[in-house]
Design a protein around this motif. Structure first.
Motif, short mmCIF file in Angstrom:
data_model
loop_
_atom_site.label_atom_id
_atom_site.label_comp_id
_atom_site.label_asym_id
_atom_site.label_seq_id
_atom_site.Cartn_x
_atom_site.Cartn_y
_atom_site.Cartn_z
N ILE A 1 0.86 -1.17 0.00
CA ILE A 1 0.00 0.00 0.00
C ILE A 1 0.91 1.23 0.00
O ILE A 1 1.96 1.23 0.64
N GLU B 1 -1.77 6.61 0.70
CA GLU B 1 -3.03 5.85 0.82
C GLU B 1 -3.24 5.39 2.26
O GLU B 1 -4.34 5.48 2.79
N PHE B 2 -2.18 4.91 2.89
CA PHE B 2 -2.28 4.49 4.29
C PHE B 2 -2.66 5.67 5.17
O PHE B 2 -3.54 5.56 6.02
N ARG C 1 -6.27 6.49 5.03
CA ARG C 1 -7.16 5.51 5.67
C ARG C 1 -7.13 5.59 7.19
O ARG C 1 -8.13 5.31 7.84
N TRP C 2 -5.96 5.90 7.75
CA TRP C 2 -5.78 5.81 9.20
C TRP C 2 -5.23 7.11 9.76
O TRP C 2 -4.28 7.67 9.23
N GLN D 1 6.33 -0.34 1.96
CA GLN D 1 4.94 -0.44 1.52
C GLN D 1 4.33 -1.78 1.93
O GLN D 1 3.14 -1.85 2.24
N LEU E 1 3.35 -1.42 5.48
CA LEU E 1 2.10 -0.66 5.55
C LEU E 1 0.91 -1.55 5.22
O LEU E 1 -0.15 -1.45 5.84
N PHE E 2 1.08 -2.44 4.24
CA PHE E 2 0.00 -3.35 3.88
C PHE E 2 -0.37 -4.25 5.06
O PHE E 2 -1.54 -4.44 5.37
N ASP F 1 -2.11 -2.20 7.66
CA ASP F 1 -3.48 -1.93 7.21
C ASP F 1 -4.37 -3.16 7.39
O ASP F 1 -5.50 -3.06 7.86
N LEU G 1 -5.08 -3.56 11.10
CA LEU G 1 -6.01 -2.53 11.57
C LEU G 1 -7.43 -2.74 11.04
O LEU G 1 -8.40 -2.49 11.74
N SER G 2 -7.55 -3.20 9.81
CA SER G 2 -8.87 -3.28 9.20
C SER G 2 -9.59 -4.60 9.42
O SER G 2 -10.81 -4.63 9.45
#
Length: 100
Positions: free
Chosen positions: A25, A29-30, A33-34, A70, A73-74, A77, A80-81
């Motif tokens: 990600i 973009e991260f 989202r957060w 990245q 980060l993925f 994410d 977290l999601s």
């Protein structure tokens, strides 16, 4: 002495598929989202906050050297999601102190 296992051609192809996958990600973009702090990102990347601020000011790019960041980060994410939706073995892998 234990001898290392050899990889099959299928396993080798799976590893290469993973290496060259697009599972990542982008930094912006991260951040969209957060609601995270620069300190959080610095902790995630094991760097100092000044470096994170520099990335933000320079529009953190998509160079090969940034792909590992990245990918982190993925994973962050994903945790977290949808942490509860992950299989237990991945929860333990990503978060070793996680208690069932």
């Amino acid at each position: 002495m234990h001898r290392p296992s050899s990889m099959t051609e299928q396993q080798r192809q799976q590893i290469y598929s993973f290496i060259y996958s697009k599972i990542r990600i982008k930094f912006q973009e991260f951040l969209s989202r957060w609601d995270v702090t620069h300190d959080f990102i610095a902790d995630l990347y094991h760097c100092d906050v000044t470096t994170v601020r520099s990335w933000i000011n320079k529009n953190f790019g998509d160079s090969a050297s940034q792909r590992s960041h990245q990918f982190k980060l993925f994973i962050a994410d994903l945790i977290l999601s949808d942490f509860e939706g992950l299989p237990d073995n991945l929860k333990i892998l990503f978060c070793p102190d996680w208690n069932r």
